[in-house]
Write an enzyme that holds these catalytic residues in place. Structure first.
Site, PDB file in Angstrom:
ATOM      1  N   GLN A   1      16.358  -6.456  -5.444  1.00  0.00           N
ATOM      2  CA  GLN A   1      15.066  -6.257  -6.205  1.00  0.00           C
ATOM      3  C   GLN A   1      14.580  -7.287  -7.314  1.00  0.00           C
ATOM      4  O   GLN A   1      15.290  -7.650  -8.085  1.00  0.00           O
ATOM      5  CB  GLN A   1      15.542  -4.789  -6.806  1.00  0.00           C
ATOM      6  CG  GLN A   1      15.294  -3.503  -5.752  1.00  0.00           C
ATOM      7  CD  GLN A   1      15.317  -2.403  -6.742  1.00  0.00           C
ATOM      8  OE1 GLN A   1      14.839  -2.350  -7.942  1.00  0.00           O
ATOM      9  NE2 GLN A   1      15.436  -1.115  -6.261  1.00  0.00           N
TER      10      GLN A   1
ATOM     11  N   GLU B   1      -4.586   5.445  -2.118  1.00  0.00           N
ATOM     12  CA  GLU B   1      -5.209   3.968  -2.312  1.00  0.00           C
ATOM     13  C   GLU B   1      -3.908   3.170  -1.962  1.00  0.00           C
ATOM     14  O   GLU B   1      -4.217   2.012  -1.062  1.00  0.00           O
ATOM     15  CB  GLU B   1      -5.919   3.821  -3.544  1.00  0.00           C
ATOM     16  CG  GLU B   1      -6.242   2.291  -3.741  1.00  0.00           C
ATOM     17  CD  GLU B   1      -6.930   2.108  -5.103  1.00  0.00           C
ATOM     18  OE1 GLU B   1      -7.638   0.986  -4.970  1.00  0.00           O
ATOM     19  OE2 GLU B   1      -6.794   2.622  -6.030  1.00  0.00           O
ATOM     20  N   ASN B   2      -2.827   3.051  -2.330  1.00  0.00           N
ATOM     21  CA  ASN B   2      -1.842   2.061  -2.181  1.00  0.00           C
ATOM     22  C   ASN B   2      -1.383   2.289  -0.942  1.00  0.00           C
ATOM     23  O   ASN B   2      -0.919   0.997  -0.309  1.00  0.00           O
ATOM     24  CB  ASN B   2      -0.689   2.324  -3.440  1.00  0.00           C
ATOM     25  CG  ASN B   2      -0.872   2.125  -4.668  1.00  0.00           C
ATOM     26  OD1 ASN B   2      -2.030   1.692  -4.905  1.00  0.00           O
ATOM     27  ND2 ASN B   2       0.154   2.229  -5.518  1.00  0.00           N
TER      28      ASN B   2
ATOM     29  N   TRP C   1       8.964  -5.050  -6.575  1.00  0.00           N
ATOM     30  CA  TRP C   1       8.526  -4.114  -7.610  1.00  0.00           C
ATOM     31  C   TRP C   1       7.381  -4.739  -8.310  1.00  0.00           C
ATOM     32  O   TRP C   1       7.143  -5.740  -8.435  1.00  0.00           O
ATOM     33  CB  TRP C   1       9.583  -3.403  -8.557  1.00  0.00           C
ATOM     34  CG  TRP C   1      10.435  -4.431  -9.240  1.00  0.00           C
ATOM     35  CD1 TRP C   1      11.651  -4.798  -8.708  1.00  0.00           C
ATOM     36  CD2 TRP C   1      10.434  -4.983 -10.417  1.00  0.00           C
ATOM     37  NE1 TRP C   1      12.277  -5.719  -9.517  1.00  0.00           N
ATOM     38  CE2 TRP C   1      11.582  -5.655 -10.754  1.00  0.00           C
ATOM     39  CE3 TRP C   1       9.330  -4.649 -11.424  1.00  0.00           C
ATOM     40  CZ2 TRP C   1      11.598  -6.445 -11.823  1.00  0.00           C
ATOM     41  CZ3 TRP C   1       9.450  -5.422 -12.541  1.00  0.00           C
ATOM     42  CH2 TRP C   1      10.576  -6.144 -13.116  1.00  0.00           C
TER      43      TRP C   1
ATOM     44  N   ALA D   1       1.467  -5.778 -10.958  1.00  0.00           N
ATOM     45  CA  ALA D   1       1.776  -6.477 -12.173  1.00  0.00           C
ATOM     46  C   ALA D   1       1.554  -5.399 -13.398  1.00  0.00           C
ATOM     47  O   ALA D   1       0.696  -5.573 -14.468  1.00  0.00           O
ATOM     48  CB  ALA D   1       0.852  -7.623 -12.517  1.00  0.00           C
TER      49      ALA D   1
ATOM     50  N   TYR E   1      16.295   5.100 -16.066  1.00  0.00           N
ATOM     51  CA  TYR E   1      14.885   5.720 -16.331  1.00  0.00           C
ATOM     52  C   TYR E   1      14.961   7.018 -16.989  1.00  0.00           C
ATOM     53  O   TYR E   1      15.284   7.987 -16.595  1.00  0.00           O
ATOM     54  CB  TYR E   1      14.547   5.796 -14.805  1.00  0.00           C
ATOM     55  CG  TYR E   1      14.180   4.518 -14.075  1.00  0.00           C
ATOM     56  CD1 TYR E   1      14.267   3.223 -14.740  1.00  0.00           C
ATOM     57  CD2 TYR E   1      13.848   4.567 -12.825  1.00  0.00           C
ATOM     58  CE1 TYR E   1      14.032   1.989 -14.226  1.00  0.00           C
ATOM     59  CE2 TYR E   1      13.677   3.371 -11.846  1.00  0.00           C
ATOM     60  CZ  TYR E   1      13.958   2.180 -12.799  1.00  0.00           C
ATOM     61  OH  TYR E   1      13.688   0.932 -12.011  1.00  0.00           O
TER      62      TYR E   1
ATOM     63  N   SER F   1      19.587  -6.658  -8.844  1.00  0.00           N
ATOM     64  CA  SER F   1      18.560  -6.332  -9.068  1.00  0.00           C
ATOM     65  C   SER F   1      18.305  -7.333 -10.405  1.00  0.00           C
ATOM     66  O   SER F   1      19.160  -7.350 -11.208  1.00  0.00           O
ATOM     67  CB  SER F   1      18.173  -5.006  -9.541  1.00  0.00           C
ATOM     68  OG  SER F   1      16.714  -4.932 -10.111  1.00  0.00           O
TER      69      SER F   1
ATOM     70  N   ASP G   1      13.293   5.241  -5.058  1.00  0.00           N
ATOM     71  CA  ASP G   1      14.062   4.209  -6.016  1.00  0.00           C
ATOM     72  C   ASP G   1      13.955   4.940  -7.328  1.00  0.00           C
ATOM     73  O   ASP G   1      13.001   5.187  -7.850  1.00  0.00           O
ATOM     74  CB  ASP G   1      13.310   2.823  -5.872  1.00  0.00           C
ATOM     75  CG  ASP G   1      14.354   2.058  -6.807  1.00  0.00           C
ATOM     76  OD1 ASP G   1      15.426   1.462  -6.619  1.00  0.00           O
ATOM     77  OD2 ASP G   1      13.756   1.981  -8.122  1.00  0.00           O
TER      78      ASP G   1
END
Length: 401
Positions: free
Chosen positions: A248, A366-367, A277, A281, A124, A222, A119
């Protein structure tokens, strides 16, 4: 059955582009680095079959698991598009926080572990994120049919005609994105918030046009309200146009109402799915901002003073306290709080995919380990988490909020 999230330079080089995202023959595993070996803790897999789908999701999202990677795939809303339940986002990182080399490594590891969703957005890093993503995709030469690219249109430039959701900017903005991405089409183009200056019919007609022209396969929204999404759907049905398939939305332990009370109703009524998303946080859930704001963390960047203020605020401190109370649950599941938080997002009704924001391989691995936690989030555990958080939304809230 245990799924090993193994990834080394040797395995990355040995697999061809034709093998990626496809089941592969098991290797000896001597050179593999499992999730547990990268410090990240994963739950014992003997308790339940890894392929077993939570009862909460079994009647909502058709889910499948690729054994070679452990990645789960779901339909995007009620469309036929299959996306990995974890996607890789590029906000803040690509073209900005991390080098192109690191970005390429992240995409390679993600793709090798079954992630098929990437994404980005025209805004961005002022377009550099799209350029970086496109350059990497071109270099890797992965089959275009094997992955999904999404981008968002709204903030394109400084001129009045270079932002918003006018027909002009939707079409020209998407053309600019495709040029930066070096792609013929994106799989999904999102309207990156609602534009009060553009009529809904104009927005829906423009989105239908770019799809009919082959510039996108689907369109979504979104940061739109449930009422705005329903209006877009109604306009599409009235004029025989193409409705949105996905919203989103921000979703994490401390931001729940929209995804849990409003979007499920839209999913059941009109088939709009959720791509969420910020599952951590913006890092607050990881505990990195417990006492101070570390250097090179997102909250230390220019333009992110709001995140720094949030982290050190009274509300932020209360949230840190709640996160600490989740540690015993994570310990029981033999996982990290980060993995628990992401798995918690995945268990929510109607969520098709959760977008990850990572800046290094360790964070990514880890994610990804959250997938192994998901089957262990029993209704009893979810209730226990709700009692700690104390913020479970009222399911009868007005969806117009």
């Amino acid at each position: 059955m245990q799924v090993s999230f193994a990834c080394t330079e040797q395995t990355l080089r040995s697999r061809t582009s034709e093998d990626r995202l496809c089941p592969s023959r098991p290797s000896g595993g001597q050179n593999g680095v499992s999730m547990a070996q990268t410090k990240q803790r994963t739950p014992p897999m003997g308790a339940k079959n890894h392929n077993q789908v939570l009862p909460l999701l079994s009647h909502i999202l058709r889910e499948s698991t690729v054994k070679s990677t452990g990645m789960k795939y779901r339909n995007l809303g009620k469309s036929g598009l299959r996306v990995s339940c974890l996607g890789l986002g590029t906000w803040v990182t690509f073209g900005s926080q991390i080098s192109d080399e690191v970005a390429e490594n992240l995409m390679t590891v993600a793709y090798e572990h079954g992630v098929n969703l990437f994404d980005t957005a025209e805004v961005y890093a002022a377009g550099r994120a799209e350029r970086t993503l496109g350059k990497i995709l071109k270099k890797k030469e992965w089959r275009r049919s094997s992955y999904v690219v999404t981008t968002k249109i709204y903030w394109g430039g400084q001129a009045e005609t270079e932002r918003g959701l006018s027909r002009k900017h939707i079409i020209e903005g998407l053309r600019g994105s495709l040029e930066r991405l070096q792609l013929d089409y994106v799989d999904i183009v999102f309207a990156n918030r609602m534009d009060p200056n553009s009529p809904m019919e104009e927005i829906v007609r423009a989105m239908t046009f770019v799809i009919n022209q082959g510039m996108a396969m689907y369109w979504g929204t979104s940061r739109w309200s449930a009422m705005e999404i329903m209006e877009a759907y109604s306009v599409a049905r009235q004029f025989n146009l193409i409705p949105p398939v996905c919203e989103q939305a921000e979703y994490h332990l401390f931001q729940r109402e929209k995804v849990e009370t409003q979007l499920p109703e839209l999913y059941h009524k009109i088939g709009v799915g959720s791509m969420t998303w910020s599952p951590l946080a913006c890092g607050l859930i990881t505990g990195k901002y417990t006492d101070t704001v570390p250097e090179k963390s997102r909250a230390s960047f220019k333009g992110y003073h709001w995140l720094k203020e949030k982290a050190i605020s009274q509300e932020g401190k209360k949230q840190h306290s709640k996160v600490k109370e989740l540690h015993p649950i994570a310990d029981r599941l033999n996982c990290t709080v980060t993995q628990l938080a992401i798995a918690w997002c995945l268990r929510s009704e109607g969520v098709s995919s959760v977008l990850l924001g990572v800046s290094n391989i360790e964070q990514l691995l880890e994610n990804l380990g959250a997938i192994q936690v998901l089957p262990h989030l029993t209704p009893q555990l979810v209730t226990e988490i709700d009692q700690i958080l104390g913020n479970k939304p009222n399911l009868k809230k007005d969806s117009r909020a």
